[in-house]
Scaffold this motif. Structure first.
Motif, PDB file in Angstrom:
ATOM      1  N   SER A  84       0.842  -1.196   0.000  1.00  0.00           N
ATOM      2  CA  SER A  84       0.000   0.000   0.000  1.00  0.00           C
ATOM      3  C   SER A  84       0.879   1.249   0.000  1.00  0.00           C
ATOM      4  O   SER A  84       2.068   1.190   0.312  1.00  0.00           O
ATOM      5  CB  SER A  84      -0.901   0.015   1.236  1.00  0.00           C
ATOM      6  OG  SER A  84      -0.116   0.236   2.398  1.00  0.00           O
ATOM      7  N   GLN A 127      -7.482   1.435  -4.808  1.00  0.00           N
ATOM      8  CA  GLN A 127      -6.349   1.879  -3.992  1.00  0.00           C
ATOM      9  C   GLN A 127      -5.055   1.538  -4.717  1.00  0.00           C
ATOM     10  O   GLN A 127      -4.950   0.485  -5.342  1.00  0.00           O
ATOM     11  CB  GLN A 127      -6.366   1.174  -2.636  1.00  0.00           C
ATOM     12  CG  GLN A 127      -7.585   1.505  -1.808  1.00  0.00           C
ATOM     13  CD  GLN A 127      -7.695   0.602  -0.598  1.00  0.00           C
ATOM     14  OE1 GLN A 127      -7.378  -0.582  -0.649  1.00  0.00           O
ATOM     15  NE2 GLN A 127      -8.135   1.180   0.503  1.00  0.00           N
ATOM     16  N   ARG A 157      -1.427   0.181  -5.349  1.00  0.00           N
ATOM     17  CA  ARG A 157      -0.621  -0.924  -4.849  1.00  0.00           C
ATOM     18  C   ARG A 157       0.695  -0.926  -5.612  1.00  0.00           C
ATOM     19  O   ARG A 157       0.742  -0.615  -6.792  1.00  0.00           O
ATOM     20  CB  ARG A 157      -1.333  -2.273  -5.044  1.00  0.00           C
ATOM     21  CG  ARG A 157      -2.548  -2.440  -4.170  1.00  0.00           C
ATOM     22  CD  ARG A 157      -2.139  -2.545  -2.702  1.00  0.00           C
ATOM     23  NE  ARG A 157      -3.262  -2.754  -1.823  1.00  0.00           N
ATOM     24  CZ  ARG A 157      -3.737  -1.840  -0.985  1.00  0.00           C
ATOM     25  NH1 ARG A 157      -3.204  -0.656  -0.934  1.00  0.00           N
ATOM     26  NH2 ARG A 157      -4.752  -2.119  -0.201  1.00  0.00           N
TER      27      ARG A 157
END
Length: 110
Positions: free
Chosen positions: A7, A40, A42
């Motif tokens: 992340s 999101q 990555r």
């Protein structure tokens, strides 16, 4: 992209930089991320090495444009290997030695 598991926060913490710096590096084309199903960012683990090279080069005065050109010179824009680092740092050393010599000449003229 099962390999892209890091992340933004994890990469930032691990590298000792701000999340905004990661976003900036990505905007500049120095690093790359993928989006997961939740949209999101990555990162693959090798992003840590790219960021380490960026930080080391910046500390000695290599610009982000120069770093980007160096990364682009690598086959398939790959993450630098140990051998790549040796060549990149040798090239940057020659460039920086040239800058130092120029500054030393200019200093004498003042």
């Amino acid at each position: 992209m099962a390999e892209a598991i890091w992340s933004v926060g994890k990469v930032a913490k691990r590298c000792g930089i701000k999340v905004s710096t990661l976003h900036f590096y990505e905007q500049q084309g120095l690093i790359h991320s993928w989006r997961n199903a939740g949209n999101q960012r990555r990162y693959k683990p090798e992003v840590l090495r790219r960021i380490s090279v960026i930080k080391a080069a910046q500390k000695v005065g290599v610009s982000l444009d120069e770093i980007k050109r160096a990364f682009e010179s690598l086959p398939n824009n790959r993450t630098p290997t140990v051998e790549d680092w040796q060549q990149l740092s040798k090239n940057w050393q020659q460039m920086l030695d040239g800058r130092i010599a120029y500054l030393q000449k200019r200093k004498r003229s003042f």
